[in-house]
Every structure is written in structure tokens, then in C-alpha cells.
Design a protein around this motif. Structure first.
Motif, PDB file in Angstrom:
ATOM      1  N   GLY A  73      10.672   7.343   0.187  1.00 56.42           N
ATOM      2  CA  GLY A  73       9.995   8.615   0.006  1.00 56.42           C
ATOM      3  C   GLY A  73      10.646   9.588  -0.954  1.00 56.42           C
ATOM      4  O   GLY A  73      10.304  10.764  -0.981  1.00 56.42           O
ATOM      5  N   ASP A  74      11.556   9.123  -1.783  1.00 49.74           N
ATOM      6  CA  ASP A  74      12.284  10.028  -2.669  1.00 49.74           C
ATOM      7  C   ASP A  74      11.501  10.297  -3.958  1.00 49.74           C
ATOM      8  O   ASP A  74      10.673   9.506  -4.405  1.00 49.74           O
ATOM      9  N   ARG A  75      11.812  11.433  -4.563  1.00 50.70           N
ATOM     10  CA  ARG A  75      11.095  11.889  -5.753  1.00 50.70           C
ATOM     11  C   ARG A  75      11.239  10.905  -6.914  1.00 50.70           C
ATOM     12  O   ARG A  75      10.255  10.590  -7.595  1.00 50.70           O
ATOM     13  N   ALA A  76      12.451  10.420  -7.156  1.00 53.15           N
ATOM     14  CA  ALA A  76      12.685   9.542  -8.306  1.00 53.15           C
ATOM     15  C   ALA A  76      11.837   8.281  -8.221  1.00 53.15           C
ATOM     16  O   ALA A  76      11.256   7.835  -9.220  1.00 53.15           O
ATOM     17  N   THR A  77      11.744   7.709  -7.025  1.00 60.45           N
ATOM     18  CA  THR A  77      10.960   6.478  -6.875  1.00 60.45           C
ATOM     19  C   THR A  77       9.476   6.759  -6.990  1.00 60.45           C
ATOM     20  O   THR A  77       8.727   5.964  -7.577  1.00 60.45           O
ATOM     21  N   MET A  78       9.022   7.893  -6.466  1.00 60.46           N
ATOM     22  CA  MET A  78       7.604   8.239  -6.611  1.00 60.46           C
ATOM     23  C   MET A  78       7.226   8.423  -8.075  1.00 60.46           C
ATOM     24  O   MET A  78       6.117   8.065  -8.487  1.00 60.46           O
ATOM     25  N   LEU A  79       8.125   8.971  -8.852  1.00 62.72           N
ATOM     26  CA  LEU A  79       7.856   9.114 -10.288  1.00 62.72           C
ATOM     27  C   LEU A  79       7.697   7.749 -10.952  1.00 62.72           C
ATOM     28  O   LEU A  79       6.836   7.564 -11.831  1.00 62.72           O
ATOM     29  N   LYS A  80       8.497   6.775 -10.528  1.00 57.10           N
ATOM     30  CA  LYS A  80       8.382   5.420 -11.079  1.00 57.10           C
ATOM     31  C   LYS A  80       7.058   4.775 -10.659  1.00 57.10           C
ATOM     32  O   LYS A  80       6.428   4.063 -11.451  1.00 57.10           O
ATOM     33  N   VAL A  81       6.640   5.018  -9.425  1.00 56.95           N
ATOM     34  CA  VAL A  81       5.341   4.501  -8.990  1.00 56.95           C
ATOM     35  C   VAL A  81       4.229   5.097  -9.850  1.00 56.95           C
ATOM     36  O   VAL A  81       3.313   4.402 -10.298  1.00 56.95           O
ATOM     37  N   LYS A  82       4.303   6.405 -10.080  1.00 54.35           N
ATOM     38  CA  LYS A  82       3.277   7.056 -10.887  1.00 54.35           C
ATOM     39  C   LYS A  82       3.241   6.478 -12.297  1.00 54.35           C
ATOM     40  O   LYS A  82       2.151   6.261 -12.861  1.00 54.35           O
ATOM     41  N   GLU A  83       4.395   6.246 -12.896  1.00 55.21           N
ATOM     42  CA  GLU A  83       4.435   5.650 -14.228  1.00 55.21           C
ATOM     43  C   GLU A  83       3.690   4.324 -14.256  1.00 55.21           C
ATOM     44  O   GLU A  83       2.985   4.012 -15.222  1.00 55.21           O
ATOM     45  N   THR A  84       3.842   3.548 -13.190  1.00 50.37           N
ATOM     46  CA  THR A  84       3.177   2.242 -13.131  1.00 50.37           C
ATOM     47  C   THR A  84       1.687   2.398 -12.878  1.00 50.37           C
ATOM     48  O   THR A  84       0.856   1.753 -13.533  1.00 50.37           O
ATOM     49  N   LEU A  85       1.323   3.275 -11.934  1.00 48.62           N
ATOM     50  CA  LEU A  85      -0.098   3.488 -11.655  1.00 48.62           C
ATOM     51  C   LEU A  85      -0.826   4.086 -12.856  1.00 48.62           C
ATOM     52  O   LEU A  85      -2.026   3.855 -13.053  1.00 48.62           O
ATOM     53  N   ASP A  86      -0.116   4.859 -13.661  1.00 46.90           N
ATOM     54  CA  ASP A  86      -0.728   5.453 -14.854  1.00 46.90           C
ATOM     55  C   ASP A  86      -1.152   4.400 -15.882  1.00 46.90           C
ATOM     56  O   ASP A  86      -1.899   4.704 -16.821  1.00 46.90           O
ATOM     57  N   LEU A  87      -0.685   3.175 -15.701  1.00 49.40           N
ATOM     58  CA  LEU A  87      -1.110   2.085 -16.585  1.00 49.40           C
ATOM     59  C   LEU A  87      -2.528   1.628 -16.271  1.00 49.40           C
ATOM     60  O   LEU A  87      -3.136   0.888 -17.051  1.00 49.40           O
ATOM     61  N   LEU A  88      -3.044   2.027 -15.108  1.00 48.30           N
ATOM     62  CA  LEU A  88      -4.419   1.669 -14.768  1.00 48.30           C
ATOM     63  C   LEU A  88      -5.397   2.310 -15.753  1.00 48.30           C
ATOM     64  O   LEU A  88      -5.267   3.482 -16.114  1.00 48.30           O
ATOM     65  N   LYS A  89      -6.389   1.531 -16.162  1.00 47.22           N
ATOM     66  CA  LYS A  89      -7.422   2.071 -17.040  1.00 47.22           C
ATOM     67  C   LYS A  89      -8.378   2.968 -16.259  1.00 47.22           C
ATOM     68  O   LYS A  89      -8.914   3.939 -16.798  1.00 47.22           O
ATOM     69  N   LYS A  91      -9.446   5.598 -13.154  1.00 42.93           N
ATOM     70  CA  LYS A  91      -8.851   6.725 -12.448  1.00 42.93           C
ATOM     71  C   LYS A  91      -8.411   6.264 -11.062  1.00 42.93           C
ATOM     72  O   LYS A  91      -9.074   5.439 -10.433  1.00 42.93           O
ATOM     73  N   TYR A  92      -7.294   6.801 -10.584  1.00 43.10           N
ATOM     74  CA  TYR A  92      -6.845   6.429  -9.248  1.00 43.10           C
ATOM     75  C   TYR A  92      -6.620   7.677  -8.400  1.00 43.10           C
ATOM     76  O   TYR A  92      -6.367   8.767  -8.901  1.00 43.10           O
ATOM     77  N   TYR A  93      -6.735   7.476  -7.084  1.00 43.35           N
ATOM     78  CA  TYR A  93      -6.551   8.540  -6.101  1.00 43.35           C
ATOM     79  C   TYR A  93      -5.552   8.035  -5.065  1.00 43.35           C
ATOM     80  O   TYR A  93      -5.681   6.915  -4.570  1.00 43.35           O
ATOM     81  N   VAL A  94      -4.571   8.879  -4.713  1.00 40.72           N
ATOM     82  CA  VAL A  94      -3.467   8.395  -3.896  1.00 40.72           C
ATOM     83  C   VAL A  94      -3.196   9.349  -2.733  1.00 40.72           C
ATOM     84  O   VAL A  94      -3.341  10.571  -2.861  1.00 40.72           O
ATOM     85  N   ILE A  95      -2.845   8.770  -1.576  1.00 39.18           N
ATOM     86  CA  ILE A  95      -2.441   9.554  -0.411  1.00 39.18           C
ATOM     87  C   ILE A  95      -1.076   9.077   0.064  1.00 39.18           C
ATOM     88  O   ILE A  95      -0.583   8.027  -0.339  1.00 39.18           O
ATOM     89  N   LEU A  96      -0.468   9.869   0.949  1.00 40.45           N
ATOM     90  CA  LEU A  96       0.845   9.548   1.479  1.00 40.45           C
ATOM     91  C   LEU A  96       0.748   8.529   2.604  1.00 40.45           C
ATOM     92  O   LEU A  96      -0.234   8.491   3.344  1.00 40.45           O
ATOM     93  N   GLY A  97       1.822   7.735   2.749  1.00 41.10           N
ATOM     94  CA  GLY A  97       2.011   6.912   3.931  1.00 41.10           C
ATOM     95  C   GLY A  97       3.204   7.436   4.713  1.00 41.10           C
ATOM     96  O   GLY A  97       3.878   8.393   4.294  1.00 41.10           O
ATOM     97  N   ASN A  98       3.511   6.810   5.827  1.00 37.12           N
ATOM     98  CA  ASN A  98       4.616   7.301   6.656  1.00 37.12           C
ATOM     99  C   ASN A  98       5.966   7.215   5.940  1.00 37.12           C
ATOM    100  O   ASN A  98       6.876   8.000   6.224  1.00 37.12           O
ATOM    101  N   HIS A  99       6.117   6.311   4.975  1.00 42.14           N
ATOM    102  CA  HIS A  99       7.389   6.235   4.247  1.00 42.14           C
ATOM    103  C   HIS A  99       7.548   7.401   3.272  1.00 42.14           C
ATOM    104  O   HIS A  99       8.666   7.678   2.838  1.00 42.14           O
ATOM    105  N   GLU A 100       6.474   8.068   2.938  1.00 43.00           N
ATOM    106  CA  GLU A 100       6.572   9.275   2.115  1.00 43.00           C
ATOM    107  C   GLU A 100       6.700  10.535   2.975  1.00 43.00           C
ATOM    108  O   GLU A 100       7.077  11.590   2.467  1.00 43.00           O
ATOM    109  N   THR A 101       6.380  10.451   4.256  1.00 40.70           N
ATOM    110  CA  THR A 101       6.395  11.645   5.097  1.00 40.70           C
ATOM    111  C   THR A 101       7.593  11.706   6.031  1.00 40.70           C
ATOM    112  O   THR A 101       8.082  12.786   6.340  1.00 40.70           O
ATOM    113  N   LYS A 102       8.085  10.569   6.493  1.00 40.82           N
ATOM    114  CA  LYS A 102       9.210  10.606   7.435  1.00 40.82           C
ATOM    115  C   LYS A 102      10.544  10.767   6.722  1.00 40.82           C
ATOM    116  O   LYS A 102      11.424  11.483   7.207  1.00 40.82           O
ATOM    117  N   TRP A 103      10.735  10.128   5.595  1.00 40.47           N
ATOM    118  CA  TRP A 103      12.039  10.160   4.928  1.00 40.47           C
ATOM    119  C   TRP A 103      11.967  10.895   3.588  1.00 40.47           C
ATOM    120  O   TRP A 103      12.608  10.512   2.628  1.00 40.47           O
TER     121      TRP A 103
END
Length: 619
Positions: A73-89, A91-103
Motif C-alpha cells: 500500500g505504499d505510495r512508491a509502488t502505487m506510482l509504479k502500478v499507475k505507470e503500468t496501467l497508463d500503458l492501457l489504450k 480508459k481505466y477506473y481503479v478502486i482500493l483493496g485491503n492492501h491499500e487501506t490496511k498498510w
């Protein structure tokens, strides 16, 4: 008249076709449970392969990403996920899971900053999509949908039209044992035309019913036992939703289908099951002296000073209530949610906010006295002693602040993880844990490091970070998620004893006379250990009957009574010397944070579901 009846008959026959014609055919994808980790390259590779295949697939209108995008759930890793998802042609929509909310090292605020919010709403070709957080936020508990998100869903669906089709998107399944207030959610959305819930969390395909409403859980994007990553594909036809699993390099396989016209549940009905409150009839002498429904999620404990109660909430408000009757006296809004428990003394209330500030307010009227800025969200609870507030923040810094002036007396910057705990302040030390496997002891006068304890812990998830340490007999006592109670020499940080005997998790409490510590096991019981000696010595174990339990709510003794609480809304009281159960009372079905005992017969509480209240035991 006959012509009029014929027209009405034809309209009735054609209406279903008119409704169906409102939405065109389309296709979308779902990616879930990605679990990016800085220590494992496989999830990154799995997501890249899925993104490439989605980009090569015809007619993908958009992609839903349904939580657990990271491992920690850390900021640095979420930024890396976004970089990868941004490769999608698409549009994408994203919500949190428990690993983004608990830690979350940002109190979940980084997610909203990176992805534009913690929920989403859009209409696509006649169907409304609503995505929202299902928690739990910062506290180990079941998932929970906060009151303000339930209100938001209903408002959006009212604007869209009650009979128009809606798909709801979350991480957790809306089931008992997954989301503590599933029944509130299903009852709230039932009057609308809900066609499907879409989620993840289980890492496998599941076709479920949430009080009759269809619910789909999709497999994880992580590679399966055959080494194949995968995701979901949904084809929306004129009258159906067709659900497929898509493994990399293989044809998609349909495994579920739902009608867009057929009713699946009674829109005027109720949930099939509700929590059991019968325990309250067993102890009729326990009454709610007052209770306030705040309408916002609450993740911290209440704080008191004289005749006032202070509570922070998910919407960033610090609210003052009258201790006598719960009357709201004032509130102050910070920029973002409040996670850490406030403290008050000398007419000043101090708290941290995820908006990166520590605040000092006049406790009489809520007027701002001072602000201390941090570099990252402030998630720690506050301890005040002799006019000094001690508080940790997400910027790896622990501060001592003069509550009268707001001057930072000292700041310790040697922490490697973020801080959420309430620090222990002793005669000459300040002791606290962080999400870096470490317990720290600092000199109270100047903040110099005295010792650090790790106990051989090697995983961030095992950190003694949620527990509120206590001290007696020359020892500091903690528990940790590795399910151990530990006694540590308070002078040098060496382990005196450590036991896994009782299967505890992240709770500890000290008796009023300092001779005993209490902890909550992960199944039904409270245990009591002696503080004296260099070996663990259990004095008693009491079966309270609260079931499976892992909430970090500490035990508190006052007037010879030990109070505790659970993740499912239960508050209980035991005879502190013997463990005899005195009473139990169920407030709701969500997490009760560490309670504040006024005496042996009155106890203040807050609940994740937004309640603040005072229980009183009558003679």
C-alpha cells in the motif's frame, strides 16, 4: 376507450424492449489483485502481459481495476502500478483493496492523489458504474463501507434513475465475514436496478449472491498454477452480461451470465440475515447513556478532557461533544481524514491529520492555536504529558511539541517506516513502534535514540506498529502480528521473554496496579500475564465468546474492571483480578476502537460505522 386500452397494452408489451434499447452492446475488462511488490518482479511482469493482451483485444471500451494493486500500500509502488496501467489504450477506473487501506503509509490519501479519488462514477452506453472503497482503513478488521459512501451511491443512483441498470464495483464480496455492514449496503441499494456487483479479493472466480443481488469475483491477475496471468472480460449484449476469464495466450472462457432484464431479487425486500444483538438482552443493566450517529467513518478512539469528548473522523473533522449527553459543541475541519487518536490537556486538543499537519486547538471553542507541518500524512495517535505532545508521522519522524506554543522541542528522524501507534511515555523515555519491524526507545528530554528492538522480525506485516505499548516492573510489553507477547528490558531493549502460547495479535493493556498485562487472543479469549519475573506466567484466561478476532483494540482497566472491544461491535467487561465476565454489549457490527473507561461503570466508545457513545452499567 378500446383504442386507449389497446395503446396501453402495446406500451406494456414493448416497455421491456424500450428499456433494453437504452443500452448498446459493449465490452470491458477487469484486472484485480495485482499485488505489485518492490521485492518481487513477477506481479509487474504479469500485469505488463495482461495490459499488452488487453491492448491487442478488439473493442475493449474500458478496464475496471478492483483493488489490491500493491502488496504493502505504499505510495512508491502505487506510482509504479499507475505507470503500468497508463500503458492501457482504453480508459481505466481503479478502486482500493485491503492492501491499500490496511498498510497505507498515507492513510490512503496517496491513492486518491495518484488515481484521482477513492471512488468512481461513470455512465457507459446506458449503464451506470459506481466503484467505492470497502476498507478496512488502517485497522485490522473486516471490510466496511463507510456511511458517506453509502449516501453517495444512493444520491448517484437517484440522479441516474431508479429503474436504469447499475453495476457496482468493489474489492470485497458483500458477504458476512468479509464486509461487516454488508446488510446496510444491500438494503441501501436494493430499491435500485442493480444488475451486478463486480469484485476480487478471493483470487479465484466466484459466482455469488449478496442478499439475492448477483456478485462476481474475478481471478487474480497473478500467474496461476500453470504460470498464466489472467483477467476478466465482460460482454454486454442487448439483454445479458456474459462473463469470461482470459488467460494470457489462450481463448477466453465463459463461466457466468446474467440477464439485464430478469429480476434477481425483491427490490422491496430486506437482507436475508442481520447481525445478532441478543447478547444485549442477557445484560439488560448495560445501557447506552447516549449515542451519536455521526454519518462518517471513525478510525480513532475518543479523547476526553474534563466534560468534553474529542473525536476525529474520515472526513477530516475533529468534533467536540459534551461528555454528559453527547451534544455537539463544535467541530474543526482539517484537510483530510483523521486516523490517529487525539489527546487533550490544559485546554488544548492536539491531533494529526492525513493533510500533513499536526494541529493544536482551543478545546473550549475549537479555534486554531497552532499548526506543525510534516512532509507526509500524520497517522499517529497523540500522548500528552506535562504540556508536551508526543506524536509520530508518516514522514518517518517522531516529534515532541509544546502544546501551548506549537514549538517542536525535538524531532527524531531515524524511523524507517510510518507511525500509527499511541506512544508510551515513561519517566525518562518515549517508546513506540513503526511499520518497519522496530520498536524505538528515545530519551524523553532530547529525543536521542536509546535502543531499538526488532525481535528477529523480518516482514513489515509483523511489525509492532498498531499495538500501544505498556510498561511495568522494568519491562515494556508489546504484542505483534506474529502472534506473540513480548517483555523487553526497558533500559537496554533486550528481550526478557517472548511467548506464542496465547495466539494474540496487536493488543495489550496494563492493570491499574501494574502487576498484570492483558491481551486479546484471536479466538474468543482474554488472557492475563504477570508483569513480574523473567519468564511468561499466565494468571488467567477467560472465554468471552467473541469468536475469531484480530482488531487492534487495547484492553483498559478502571475501578477493578477490564474493558475490551472487538471488530464486530462488541464491548465487554471482565473482573480484572479473575477474568470473570461481568457484561457484554453489542453496539453495531463494525470495529470498536480502544475504549476510554471513565470508571468501573462508564465507558466511552467510537465505532468505524460512525457511532460515538457512552455506555453506563446500572445497579
Amino acid at each position: 376507450m378500446k383504442r386507449r386500452l389497446l395503446i396501453m397494452f402495446l406500451l406494456g408489451c414493448l416497455l421491456p424492449f424500450a428499456v433494453q434499447a437504452q443500452h448498446d452492446t459493449f465490452r470491458f475488462a477487469q484486472i484485480t489483485d495485482i499485488h505489485f511488490s518492490p521485492n518481487n518482479p513477477n506481479p509487474t511482469e504479469d500485469l505488463l502481459r495482461s495490459v499488452a493482451q488487453i491492448n491487442a483485444t478488439n473493442s475493449i471500451d474500458f478496464v475496471l481495476v478492483t483493488g489490491d494493486i500493491t502488496e504493502e500500500g505504499d505510495r512508491a509502488t502505487m506510482l509504479k502500478v499507475k505507470e503500468t496501467l497508463d500503458l492501457l489504450k482504453a480508459k481505466y477506473y481503479v478502486i482500493l483493496g485491503n492492501h491499500e487501506t490496511k498498510w497505507s503509509d498515507s492513510g490512503c490519501t496517496a491513492f486518491g492523489e495518484i488515481f484521482g479519488g477513492e471512488r468512481f462514477e461513470f455512465e457507459h452506453k446506458g449503464i451506470l458504474f459506481l466503484g467505492f472503497n470497502s476498507g478496512p482503513l488502517m485497522r485490522m478488521a473486516y471490510g466496511h463501507v463507510v456511511p458517506q459512501d453509502i449516501r453517495w451511491m444512493m444520491e448517484e443512483m437517484d440522479k441516474f434513475g431508479k429503474d436504469k441498470p447499475v453495476i457496482l464495483v468493489t474489492h470485497y464480496p458483500l458477504l458476512d465475514g468479509d464486509v461487516d455492514n454488508w446488510y446496510e449496503v444491500t438494503d441501501a441499494v436494493r430499491p435500485y436496478n442493480i444488475r451486478l456487483f463486480i469484485g476480487g479479493h478471493y483470487h479465484r472466480n466466484r459466482d455469488l449472491r449478496y442478499d439475492g443481488i448477483p456478485g462476481i469475483l474475478m481471478r487474480s491477475n497473478l500467474r496461476d498454477k500453470d504460470g498464466k496471468p489472467g483477467y476478466g472480460i465482460y460482454d454486454i449484449t442487448k439483454d445479458s452480461i456474459l462473463v469470461y476469464t482470459q488467460r494470457i495466450g489462450e481463448p477466453k472462457k465463459q463461466w457466468a451470465a446474467f440477464s439485464l432484464a430478469q429480476p434477481y431479487y425483491d427490490r422491496n425486500g430486506k437482507a436475508e440475515k442481520y447481525p445478532d444483538f441478543s447478547v444485549n438482552t442477557e445484560y439488560p443493566n448495560v445501557k447506552e447513556q447516549w449515542i451519536v450517529q455521526t454519518g462518517a467513518g471513525i478510525y480513532c478512539s475518543p479523547a476526553i478532557e474534563k466534560d468534553k469528548v474529542f473525536v476525529g473522523d474520515d472526513m477530516g473533522y475533529l468534533t467536540c461533544y459534551a461528555l454528559k449527553n453527547g451534544k455537539k459543541l463544535w467541530n474543526f475541519q482539517s484537510g483530510k481524514r483523521i486516523v490517529g487518536t487525539p489527546a487533550a490537556a490544559d485546554g488544548i486538543v492536539v491531533f494529526g491529520s492525513a493533510d500533513r499537519n499536526i494541529y493544536g486547538l482551543n478545546s473550549k471553542d475549537g479555534k486554531l492555536l497552532w499548526t506543525v507541518k510534516a512532509k507526509d500524512p500524520v497517522l499517529g495517535a497523540v500522548t500528552i504529558e506535562n504540556g508536551i505532545a508526543y506524536i509520530g508521522a508518516g514522514d518517518s519522524t517522531f516529534r515532541a511539541i509544546d502544546i501551548h506554543t506549537g514549538k517542536v522541542i525535538w524531532a527524531y528522524t531515524g524511523v524507517k517506516g510510518y507511525i500509527e501507534t499511541k506512544p508510551l511515555v515513561t519517566a525518562d523515555k518515549v517508546i513506540f513502534g513503526a511499520w518497519d519491524n522496530t520498536l524505538y526507545a528515545l530519551n524523553k528530554a532530547d529525543g536521542k535514540e536509546l535502543w531499538k528492538w526488532t525481535g528477529g522480525l523480518t516482514r513489515m506485516h509483523f511489525s509492532p506498529a498498531a499495538v500501544w505499548p505498556v510498561a511495568a516492573e522494568g519491562k515494556v510489553f508489546i504484542t505483534d502480528p506474529q502472534r506473540a507477547i513480548t517483555a523487553i528490558n526497558i533500559e537496554n531493549g533486550e528481550t526478557v521473554w517472548r511467548t506464542f502460547q496465547s495466539m494474540v495479535r496487536e493488543t495489550i493493556g496494563l492493570s491499574e496496579d501494574g502487576t498484570r498485562v492483558f491481551s486479546k487472543t484471536m479466538n474468543d479469549s482474554i488472557v492475563c500475564y504477570a508483569t513480574q519475573g523473567d519468564q511468561p506466567r499466565e494468571l488467567w484466561a477467560s472465554n468471552v465468546g467473541f469468536g475469531y478476532e484480530h482488531a487492534p483494540s487495547m484492553q483498559v482497566e478502571k475501578g477493578g474492571v477490564m474493558f475490551g472491544s472487538t471488530k464486530e461491535g462488541l464491548i465487554f467487561a471482565l473482573e480484572a483480578q479473575t477474568g470473570k465476565v461481568l457484561w457484554k454489549h453489542k453496539i453495531g457490527n463494525s470495529l470498536i476502537s480502544t475504549v476510554v473507561a471513565l470508571n468501573g461503570r462508564q465507558v466511552l466508545f467510537t465505532a468505524t460505522s460512525g457511532e460515538v457513545g457512552l455506555l453506563r452499567v446500572k445497579n
